[in-house]
Design a protein around this motif. Structure first.
Motif, mmCIF file in Angstrom:
data_model
loop_
_atom_site.group_PDB
_atom_site.id
_atom_site.type_symbol
_atom_site.label_atom_id
_atom_site.label_comp_id
_atom_site.label_asym_id
_atom_site.label_seq_id
_atom_site.Cartn_x
_atom_site.Cartn_y
_atom_site.Cartn_z
ATOM 1 N N ALA A 140 43.562 40.847 37.152
ATOM 2 C CA ALA A 140 42.160 41.217 36.921
ATOM 3 C C ALA A 140 41.551 40.358 35.821
ATOM 4 O O ALA A 140 40.381 39.972 35.881
ATOM 5 N N LEU A 141 42.353 40.046 34.810
ATOM 6 C CA LEU A 141 41.903 39.180 33.720
ATOM 7 C C LEU A 141 41.542 37.787 34.242
ATOM 8 O O LEU A 141 40.523 37.205 33.857
ATOM 9 N N LYS A 142 42.361 37.254 35.143
ATOM 10 C CA LYS A 142 42.093 35.929 35.708
ATOM 11 C C LYS A 142 40.837 35.934 36.580
ATOM 12 O O LYS A 142 40.055 34.987 36.570
ATOM 13 N N ARG A 143 40.636 37.037 37.305
ATOM 14 C CA ARG A 143 39.417 37.133 38.116
ATOM 15 C C ARG A 143 38.187 37.218 37.207
ATOM 16 O O ARG A 143 37.149 36.604 37.486
ATOM 17 N N PHE A 144 38.308 37.972 36.133
ATOM 18 C CA PHE A 144 37.210 38.100 35.180
ATOM 19 C C PHE A 144 36.875 36.744 34.575
ATOM 20 O O PHE A 144 35.702 36.392 34.391
ATOM 21 N N ALA A 145 37.907 35.955 34.283
ATOM 22 C CA ALA A 145 37.694 34.610 33.736
ATOM 23 C C ALA A 145 36.929 33.740 34.728
ATOM 24 O O ALA A 145 36.075 32.938 34.331
ATOM 25 N N GLU A 146 37.202 33.908 36.016
ATOM 26 C CA GLU A 146 36.475 33.145 37.037
ATOM 27 C C GLU A 146 34.984 33.467 36.991
ATOM 28 O O GLU A 146 34.134 32.585 37.121
ATOM 29 N N VAL A 147 34.668 34.746 36.796
ATOM 30 C CA VAL A 147 33.270 35.170 36.743
ATOM 31 C C VAL A 147 32.581 34.607 35.508
ATOM 32 O O VAL A 147 31.466 34.067 35.585
ATOM 33 N N LEU A 148 33.249 34.684 34.362
ATOM 34 C CA LEU A 148 32.633 34.211 33.114
ATOM 35 C C LEU A 148 32.521 32.700 33.061
ATOM 36 O O LEU A 148 31.598 32.160 32.447
ATOM 37 N N CYS A 149 33.463 32.009 33.694
ATOM 38 C CA CYS A 149 33.516 30.553 33.561
ATOM 39 C C CYS A 149 32.800 29.812 34.682
ATOM 40 O O CYS A 149 32.791 28.584 34.689
ATOM 41 N N GLN A 150 32.233 30.541 35.627
ATOM 42 C CA GLN A 150 31.540 29.868 36.726
ATOM 43 C C GLN A 150 30.377 29.057 36.192
ATOM 44 O O GLN A 150 29.583 29.527 35.381
ATOM 45 N N SER A 151 30.283 27.827 36.633
ATOM 46 C CA SER A 151 29.183 26.961 36.208
ATOM 47 C C SER A 151 27.873 27.479 36.767
ATOM 48 O O SER A 151 27.805 27.964 37.893
ATOM 49 N N SER A 152 26.840 27.382 35.970
ATOM 50 C CA SER A 152 25.510 27.782 36.433
ATOM 51 C C SER A 152 24.885 26.626 37.190
ATOM 52 O O SER A 152 25.346 25.502 37.148
ATOM 53 N N GLY A 153 23.813 26.955 37.911
ATOM 54 C CA GLY A 153 23.097 25.885 38.601
ATOM 55 C C GLY A 153 23.367 25.887 40.088
ATOM 56 O O GLY A 153 23.367 26.918 40.737
ATOM 57 N N ARG A 154 23.615 24.727 40.654
ATOM 58 C CA ARG A 154 23.701 24.557 42.095
ATOM 59 C C ARG A 154 24.848 25.372 42.700
ATOM 60 O O ARG A 154 25.900 25.516 42.114
ATOM 61 N N HIS A 155 24.603 25.865 43.890
ATOM 62 C CA HIS A 155 25.647 26.545 44.640
ATOM 63 C C HIS A 155 26.448 25.480 45.370
ATOM 64 O O HIS A 155 25.887 24.569 45.976
ATOM 65 N N SER A 156 27.742 25.581 45.295
ATOM 66 C CA SER A 156 28.577 24.560 45.917
ATOM 67 C C SER A 156 29.413 25.148 47.030
ATOM 68 O O SER A 156 29.788 26.313 47.004
ATOM 69 N N ARG A 157 29.696 24.334 48.023
ATOM 70 C CA ARG A 157 30.584 24.744 49.094
ATOM 71 C C ARG A 157 32.003 24.822 48.547
ATOM 72 O O ARG A 157 32.371 24.081 47.643
ATOM 73 N N PRO A 158 32.840 25.723 49.099
ATOM 74 C CA PRO A 158 34.180 25.878 48.544
ATOM 75 C C PRO A 158 35.071 24.692 48.836
ATOM 76 O O PRO A 158 34.948 24.046 49.872
#
Length: 430
Positions: A140-158
């Motif tokens: 859960a901590l790693k998933r939370f880090a993904e949310v906090l660390c997501q870059s702002s701006g353009r949406h990118s394809r996976p």
């Protein structure tokens, strides 16, 4: 434990544990992220050389308690969140700091200790820390880090080689179930809810803006294709679907799906009709007709799936068939149908029906079926989100390329929930 009830459950905190938390809360106000990460390394990874002796002694007492096996994951998890929650609000380079903190524990997973070199206490500390790395709290901590660390701006394809976990920021409706673990503090729960609301609102605005622009461009194209090409969108497609898939989903979840009726219209009519249903057995017959898999227009839905659906409804609380229909029976029916259609529990993660349904009628129609259920019983919406979070967690380490079917469902559900439960108005698509 149900994460929805996490705030109503508490565990006793020892004086030594509280001393540890107070110490970190004090240091996080005055020290850099690198200094704090070094403190975590010395205290929990190396187990020696910590600059504050009274804190090292407090941890020593914790390690010597009988309940340390049960408590240690929660203690170490809370220590990490004290730093991360503070960095999130103050630190400009929070992404680097959070990633460095998590790397400490990735190294622990590969660490082995020699009984000849290390003391029994250090081996015990390492054993407990390795257990934490494999726990639900750390995931859960790693998933939370993904949310906090997501870059702002353009949406990118996976990127197909990335794990599914990296897409968690895209799905706010999964946050409660994927980012909270047992004994999450009230402050952390509030933080998650605030981030969830911000992300959801951002998606609503982006979807509304992008859809309106593309719709306007399509209208211009009817007159002049050249003129339409000159109209540039102010934002990128906010989903991971193609434009064709996106607008197919919007027409499905916002537009008319049966005659002149939208999903909302059908749900409201069914709710009104059900208020006059004499018995639970009659309700189940009507509910089967309401879900109406024949509307999918495939031989699969007309035969194989229809039979499974009807038999499943028959199995739901059969001892109450002759009882008057009630809200309680509605809630039980809808929740058990979601179990059947998606997945039952983390302990029983079989989801053959769900995969079979998606393979035969596609992700958009599959999500439409789920939407029908939660529109007649809105209380099971969190239950639906929980079912999807079980699948997300089950596949979180799988590459995105390997679970495209699940990504398509999650994207479609994002659109379905936003257009039917959010504040965005896309009625012009009808």
């Amino acid at each position: 434990m149900n994460k929805q009830s996490v705030s109503s459950y508490s565990r006793l905190i020892s004086p030594e544990e509280q001393q540890l938390y107070d110490h970190l809360l004090e240091r996080v106000e005055v020290e850099s992220s690198s200094e704090l990460i070094e403190r975590i390394r010395l205290l929990f990874i190396e187990g020696s050389g910590y600059p504050d002796r009274h804190i090292a002694q407090a941890l020593e007492k914790i390690l010597n308690t009988k309940q340390v096996d049960e408590d240690f994951n929660f203690i170490l998890n809370r220590c990490c969140y004290i730093l991360i929650n503070r960095w999130h609000t103050l630190l400009s380079n929070r992404k680097e700091a959070i990633n460095e903190l998590l790397k400490l524990f990735d190294q622990v997973a590969e660490k082995t200790l020699s009984s000849y070199t290390y003391s029994r206490r250090l081996r015990r500390l390492n054993e407990l820390t390795q257990k934490f790395v494999k726990s639900e709290q750390f995931l859960a901590l790693k998933r939370f880090a993904e949310v906090l660390c997501q870059s702002s701006g353009r949406h990118s394809r996976p990127l197909s080689t990335q794990p599914l976990r990296t897409l968690i920021p895209r799905y706010p409706y999964l946050y409660t179930h994927c980012l909270l673990s047992d004994y999450s503090s009230y402050e952390h729960q509030q933080m998650i809810r605030n981030i969830q609301a911000q992300k959801q609102r951002k998606f609503e605005l982006d979807l509304s803006q992008y859809s309106a622009h593309q719709w306007r461009r399509a209208e211009v194209a009817r007159v002049s294709r050249e003129a339409a090409k000159k109209i540039k969108s102010p934002i990128d497609n906010p989903t991971l679907l193609s434009n064709r898939e996106l607008f197919g989903a919007l027409k499905q979840f916002v537009g008319k799906v049966e005659g002149a009726d939208t999903y909302r219209d059908m749900a409201q009519r069914f709710i009104t009709h059900s208020s006059f249903t004499p018995s639970f057995r009659d309700f189940k017959d009507d509910f089967y007709e309401y879900l109406n898999p024949k509307s999918f227009g495939s031989s699969y839905s007309k035969c194989q799936f229809s039979d499974k659906l009807y038999k499943q409804l028959e199995l739901i609380i059969p001892q109450s068939d002759d009882e008057p229909f009630s809200e309680f029976l509605l809630l039980r029916t809808c929740s058990q149908m979601l179990n059947f259609l998606i997945v039952e529990s983390p302990q029983k993660p079989n989801h053959f029906v769900f995969i079979d349904l998606i393979a035969n009628v596609g992700p958009t129609f599959t999500v439409g079926l789920l939407l029908k259920i939660i529109l007649v019983c809105r209380k099971v919406k969190p239950y639906l989100e929980k079912r999807l979070s079980i699948l997300f967690n089950h596949y979180e380490s799988t590459t995105q390329e390997g679970v495209q079917w699940l990504i398509k469902v999650l994207e479609n559900l994002n659109i379905a929930l936003t257009t039917n439960f959010g504040r965005v108005d896309l009625s012009f698509i009808r």
